[in-house]
Motif scaffolding. Structure first.
Motif, PDB file in Angstrom:
ATOM      1  N   MET A   1      38.646   0.268   4.674  1.00  0.00           N
ATOM      2  CA  MET A   1      37.260   0.623   4.958  1.00  0.00           C
ATOM      3  C   MET A   1      36.656   1.315   3.751  1.00  0.00           C
ATOM      4  O   MET A   1      36.906   2.483   3.501  1.00  0.00           O
ATOM      5  CB  MET A   1      37.177   1.571   6.139  1.00  0.00           C
ATOM      6  CG  MET A   1      37.535   0.959   7.447  1.00  0.00           C
ATOM      7  SD  MET A   1      37.277   2.167   8.760  1.00  0.00           S
ATOM      8  CE  MET A   1      38.054   3.608   8.065  1.00  0.00           C
ATOM      9  N   ALA A   2      35.905   0.591   2.970  1.00  0.00           N
ATOM     10  CA  ALA A   2      35.273   1.192   1.796  1.00  0.00           C
ATOM     11  C   ALA A   2      33.955   1.833   2.184  1.00  0.00           C
ATOM     12  O   ALA A   2      33.165   1.275   2.922  1.00  0.00           O
ATOM     13  CB  ALA A   2      35.048   0.124   0.731  1.00  0.00           C
ATOM     14  N   SER A   3      33.739   3.048   1.660  1.00  0.00           N
ATOM     15  CA  SER A   3      32.491   3.759   1.903  1.00  0.00           C
ATOM     16  C   SER A   3      31.788   3.986   0.583  1.00  0.00           C
ATOM     17  O   SER A   3      32.438   4.236  -0.437  1.00  0.00           O
ATOM     18  CB  SER A   3      32.763   5.117   2.570  1.00  0.00           C
ATOM     19  OG  SER A   3      33.413   4.945   3.799  1.00  0.00           O
ATOM     20  N   LEU A 106      29.538   6.775  10.122  1.00  0.00           N
ATOM     21  CA  LEU A 106      30.352   5.882  10.947  1.00  0.00           C
ATOM     22  C   LEU A 106      29.987   4.425  10.698  1.00  0.00           C
ATOM     23  O   LEU A 106      30.870   3.561  10.588  1.00  0.00           O
ATOM     24  CB  LEU A 106      30.174   6.221  12.426  1.00  0.00           C
ATOM     25  CG  LEU A 106      30.544   7.647  12.851  1.00  0.00           C
ATOM     26  CD1 LEU A 106      30.285   7.838  14.347  1.00  0.00           C
ATOM     27  CD2 LEU A 106      31.998   7.951  12.517  1.00  0.00           C
ATOM     28  N   ALA A 107      28.694   4.148  10.590  1.00  0.00           N
ATOM     29  CA  ALA A 107      28.238   2.780  10.369  1.00  0.00           C
ATOM     30  C   ALA A 107      28.704   2.257   9.012  1.00  0.00           C
ATOM     31  O   ALA A 107      29.108   1.086   8.886  1.00  0.00           O
ATOM     32  CB  ALA A 107      26.713   2.711  10.476  1.00  0.00           C
ATOM     33  N   SER A 108      28.676   3.121   7.961  1.00  0.00           N
ATOM     34  CA  SER A 108      29.102   2.666   6.633  1.00  0.00           C
ATOM     35  C   SER A 108      30.619   2.481   6.576  1.00  0.00           C
ATOM     36  O   SER A 108      31.120   1.703   5.768  1.00  0.00           O
ATOM     37  CB  SER A 108      28.666   3.673   5.555  1.00  0.00           C
ATOM     38  OG  SER A 108      29.336   4.916   5.717  1.00  0.00           O
ATOM     39  N   SER A 109      31.335   3.159   7.453  1.00  0.00           N
ATOM     40  CA  SER A 109      32.795   3.038   7.476  1.00  0.00           C
ATOM     41  C   SER A 109      33.268   1.907   8.368  1.00  0.00           C
ATOM     42  O   SER A 109      34.240   1.223   8.036  1.00  0.00           O
ATOM     43  CB  SER A 109      33.411   4.360   7.967  1.00  0.00           C
ATOM     44  OG  SER A 109      33.088   5.433   7.108  1.00  0.00           O
ATOM     45  N   TRP A 110      32.606   1.692   9.507  1.00  0.00           N
ATOM     46  CA  TRP A 110      33.078   0.727  10.495  1.00  0.00           C
ATOM     47  C   TRP A 110      32.150  -0.461  10.708  1.00  0.00           C
ATOM     48  O   TRP A 110      32.523  -1.419  11.392  1.00  0.00           O
ATOM     49  CB  TRP A 110      33.258   1.434  11.858  1.00  0.00           C
ATOM     50  CG  TRP A 110      34.282   2.519  11.863  1.00  0.00           C
ATOM     51  CD1 TRP A 110      35.359   2.633  11.050  1.00  0.00           C
ATOM     52  CD2 TRP A 110      34.326   3.639  12.755  1.00  0.00           C
ATOM     53  NE1 TRP A 110      36.079   3.751  11.364  1.00  0.00           N
ATOM     54  CE2 TRP A 110      35.480   4.409  12.414  1.00  0.00           C
ATOM     55  CE3 TRP A 110      33.522   4.081  13.805  1.00  0.00           C
ATOM     56  CZ2 TRP A 110      35.831   5.569  13.083  1.00  0.00           C
ATOM     57  CZ3 TRP A 110      33.890   5.248  14.475  1.00  0.00           C
ATOM     58  CH2 TRP A 110      35.026   5.980  14.116  1.00  0.00           C
ATOM     59  N   PRO A 152      27.949  14.489   5.840  1.00  0.00           N
ATOM     60  CA  PRO A 152      27.293  13.795   4.731  1.00  0.00           C
ATOM     61  C   PRO A 152      26.879  14.763   3.624  1.00  0.00           C
ATOM     62  O   PRO A 152      26.406  15.869   3.891  1.00  0.00           O
ATOM     63  CB  PRO A 152      26.071  13.149   5.394  1.00  0.00           C
ATOM     64  CG  PRO A 152      25.851  13.901   6.663  1.00  0.00           C
ATOM     65  CD  PRO A 152      27.206  14.353   7.111  1.00  0.00           C
ATOM     66  N   GLY A 153      27.094  14.338   2.379  1.00  0.00           N
ATOM     67  CA  GLY A 153      26.714  15.142   1.228  1.00  0.00           C
ATOM     68  C   GLY A 153      27.713  16.210   0.846  1.00  0.00           C
ATOM     69  O   GLY A 153      27.560  16.870  -0.194  1.00  0.00           O
ATOM     70  N   GLY A 231      39.795   6.114   7.216  1.00  0.00           N
ATOM     71  CA  GLY A 231      39.477   5.927   5.805  1.00  0.00           C
ATOM     72  C   GLY A 231      39.151   7.243   5.141  1.00  0.00           C
ATOM     73  O   GLY A 231      39.458   8.327   5.650  1.00  0.00           O
ATOM     74  N   LEU A 232      38.488   7.170   3.996  1.00  0.00           N
ATOM     75  CA  LEU A 232      38.190   8.354   3.198  1.00  0.00           C
ATOM     76  C   LEU A 232      37.328   9.365   3.938  1.00  0.00           C
ATOM     77  O   LEU A 232      37.557  10.579   3.862  1.00  0.00           O
ATOM     78  CB  LEU A 232      37.481   7.915   1.905  1.00  0.00           C
ATOM     79  CG  LEU A 232      37.058   9.018   0.936  1.00  0.00           C
ATOM     80  CD1 LEU A 232      38.280   9.671   0.309  1.00  0.00           C
ATOM     81  CD2 LEU A 232      36.150   8.454  -0.155  1.00  0.00           C
ATOM     82  N   ARG A 233      36.331   8.868   4.699  1.00  0.00           N
ATOM     83  CA  ARG A 233      35.355   9.769   5.316  1.00  0.00           C
ATOM     84  C   ARG A 233      35.526   9.915   6.816  1.00  0.00           C
ATOM     85  O   ARG A 233      34.851  10.735   7.446  1.00  0.00           O
ATOM     86  CB  ARG A 233      33.943   9.265   4.999  1.00  0.00           C
ATOM     87  CG  ARG A 233      33.650   9.218   3.500  1.00  0.00           C
ATOM     88  CD  ARG A 233      32.378   8.464   3.187  1.00  0.00           C
ATOM     89  NE  ARG A 233      31.200   9.160   3.686  1.00  0.00           N
ATOM     90  CZ  ARG A 233      29.963   8.675   3.615  1.00  0.00           C
ATOM     91  NH1 ARG A 233      29.756   7.470   3.089  1.00  0.00           N
ATOM     92  NH2 ARG A 233      28.943   9.376   4.077  1.00  0.00           N
ATOM     93  N   VAL A 234      36.396   9.141   7.424  1.00  0.00           N
ATOM     94  CA  VAL A 234      36.618   9.200   8.877  1.00  0.00           C
ATOM     95  C   VAL A 234      38.101   8.997   9.153  1.00  0.00           C
ATOM     96  O   VAL A 234      38.740   8.154   8.519  1.00  0.00           O
ATOM     97  CB  VAL A 234      35.826   8.098   9.625  1.00  0.00           C
ATOM     98  CG1 VAL A 234      36.013   8.259  11.125  1.00  0.00           C
ATOM     99  CG2 VAL A 234      34.366   8.110   9.248  1.00  0.00           C
ATOM    100  N   ASN A 235      38.650   9.788  10.080  1.00  0.00           N
ATOM    101  CA  ASN A 235      39.972   9.430  10.593  1.00  0.00           C
ATOM    102  C   ASN A 235      39.976   9.526  12.110  1.00  0.00           C
ATOM    103  O   ASN A 235      39.203  10.283  12.713  1.00  0.00           O
ATOM    104  CB  ASN A 235      41.108  10.231   9.941  1.00  0.00           C
ATOM    105  CG  ASN A 235      41.173  11.686  10.357  1.00  0.00           C
ATOM    106  OD1 ASN A 235      40.831  12.044  11.487  1.00  0.00           O
ATOM    107  ND2 ASN A 235      41.613  12.541   9.454  1.00  0.00           N
TER     108      ASN A 235
END
Length: 528
Positions: A1-3, A106-110, A152-153, A231-235
């Motif tokens: 999952m690329a963000s 979440l949308a950018s990850s999934w 975010p940020g 992924g990087l921003r969500v687990n």
């Protein structure tokens, strides 16, 4: 999952903002010395710092300042009690970000249809911290999970702040010998690496699995990771159900709770001493009582790591203290501090006095916190600074001891460490360890065998002639031309060179070292 990466923040803009924060808290002299405002003096006087002002400054910086203050609150080797008390007022609890700002992550990850993966998703966060917020959810297969989402940020702001703080530390080190002695640049770089780790939620998940695999062998639970959604921003991880350890204080007389406390402490100690990688923040909010006395750990955002070399140093320190070998204790502490120039004899006397305070005391009567307090006082007196990687270890030990004693007052963490240390020593001197050493020796011998004919031929030539063939460049010849005793025998220099070579080779190959000594002896005999 690329963000998509977060947009970087201008260091110049952030520096100006931090300069205004310094001015707001009355640190005009410091702001001038660090170059935020024009100043006729570049001198930084640490005595001008006041705990309340520094804590207010760290709080106004934001998440990085708060986390830095929390780490400094564990550094009793650097700060006195009133400083530690001030730093301890910094809490990593922030107001939650509205879900409307979280959903794009979440949308950018999934993907935009991310809700299809869930039978239920509660948009009210369970917890909110400076780096991430957590939510409860249920997957389509009925699995109940915890979803951790980075705010975010956050990454861009924290990376900019760490870069800036490191730069300010470089300036401070250059302008104040007193500050330089405490190696703030090294400390902040280590802090920055740990913070980057904490912001990588996939790294947290990998640590959970690695440490969890070890904890499973001693009956301790950790959450399973759903890698297809991590992924990087969500687990996304299994939700553990049980009683939060933070709710057990009122049940301190319960034998089941006392048994749970001992299992918890045993897990912490074994992670540190035997596993070498451990949960770096095992406070009661990250621990659960599952069933009657089973332990569960969550949130592996902060992880401590001790290399084998560092663990060996700690074992050496413990054994030196137990054996009252003050010279060895001083060796370890001075090595950790970077071998500063101190009055070693005076340090040895003070260490002997410190060890003497506990001489004859039964182990059950000694508290780690008491020992650490006395050692930290001594470190501050001699301005010895512990390596940054030990800060998490100290925080973990003190957190564990304080929590366990609140549930089981008669429990002694030092006494419980003894059998674990015995296991470690048994591991160090085990058959497997011996086999490992023999394997390394075999590799050395195999490597030596390839060049053995040449080595023997050269050794034979040296033994017969008493001379070593040497090739010199023209510059070396010119330098040697001015020496007077050109006809001096090579016996002494050659033997000395071979003996030095033997000393250098002994750590690499005892066989080569022995060969060098034999050749040195032959040379001396033939020329006598």
């Amino acid at each position: 999952m690329a963000s998509p990466p977060e947009k970087p923040i201008s260091s110049i803009a952030r520096a100006a903002e931090i300069g205004r924060i310094l001015m707001r808290h009355g640190a005009k002299t410091l702001a001038g010395a660090l170059g935020f405002i024009p100043s006729s003096s570049n001198v930084i006087d640490p005595r001008e710092f006041r705990p309340a002002a520094v804590v207010a400054f760290l709080r106004d910086i934001g998440p990085v300042g708060i986390k830095l203050g929390q780490l400094l609150a564990t550094r009793s080797d650097l700060f006195t009690e009133h400083w530690i008390t001030a730093f301890s007022t910094l809490h990593d609890q922030v107001s939650p970000v509205r879900f409307a700002h979280i959903e794009p992550v979440l949308a950018s990850s999934w993907g935009e249809d991310w809700r299809n993966d869930f039978a239920q998703f509660d948009e009210q966060p369970l917890a909110s911290a400076s780096i991430a917020q957590t939510y409860s959810a249920k997957l389509r297969d009925g699995s109940e999970v915890i979803v951790k989402v980075r705010r975010p940020g956050t990454a861009a702001r924290m990376e900019a702040d760490v870069r800036l703080l490191v730069r300010l530390a470089e300036i401070a080190e250059a302008r104040s010998p007193d500050i330089a002695r405490y190696r703030p640049v090294e400390f902040l770089r280590t802090f920055g690496r740990n913070l980057a780790w904490e912001m990588d939620l996939a790294a947290e998940s990998r640590a959970c699995e690695r440490i969890g695999a070890y904890l499973e062998t001693i009956g301790v639970r950790t959450p399973a990771i759903h890698w297809e959604l991590t992924g990087l921003r969500v687990n996304v991880q299994e939700r553990l159900y049980g009683r939060p350890a933070s709710s057990l204080g009122a049940s301190s007389g319960d034998p089941e709770v006392a048994a749970f406390a001992k299992c918890y402490a045993n897990a912490v100690l074994r992670m540190i001493i035997l596993n070498g990688e451990f949960h770096g923040d095992p406070h009661p909010g990250n621990v659960f009582l599952i069933g009657e006395q089973d332990v569960g750990f969550i949130d592996f955002g902060s992880v401590g790591t001790l290399t084998k070399a560092r663990r060996d140093e700690i074992v050496r320190l413990v054994l030196a203290i137990a054996g009252e070998e003050t010279s060895d204790v001083a060796d370890v502490l001075l090595a950790w501090a970077g071998e500063p120039k101190v009055d070693r004899d005076a340090l040895a006397v003070d260490l002997d006095q410190l060890i003497g305070e506990f001489r004859g005391t039964v182990l059950s009567g000694i508290e780690f916190s008491q020992i650490f307090s006395r050692v930290f006082d001594l470190l501050r007196d001699y301005r010895l600074v512990l390596p940054p990687d030990l800060a998490i270890l100290l925080r973990t030990l003190l957190t564990a001891e304080g929590f366990v004693r609140s549930l089981a007052p008669d429990y002694n963490i030092a006494e419980e460490t003894r059998p674990i240390m015995t296991e470690l020593l048994a591991e160090r001197f085990s058959l497997g360890s011996a086999r490992s050493g023999l394997k390394r020796l075999r590799g050395q011998l195999l490597g030596l065998s390839a060049s053995l004919p040449d080595i023997l031929a050269t050794a034979n030539s040296i033994a017969k002639s008493g001379y070593v063939p040497v090739q010199l460049d023209p510059l070396s010849i010119e330098q040697l031309a001015g020496l007077r005793n050109e006809r001096q025998s090579l016996k002494g220099p050659l033997a000395a060179a071979l003996i030095i070579a033997s000393a250098l080779l002994v750590d690499q190959s005892w066989l080569l070292a022995g060969g060098a000594l034999v050749i040195a002896g032959v040379v001396l005999i033939r020329k006598s």
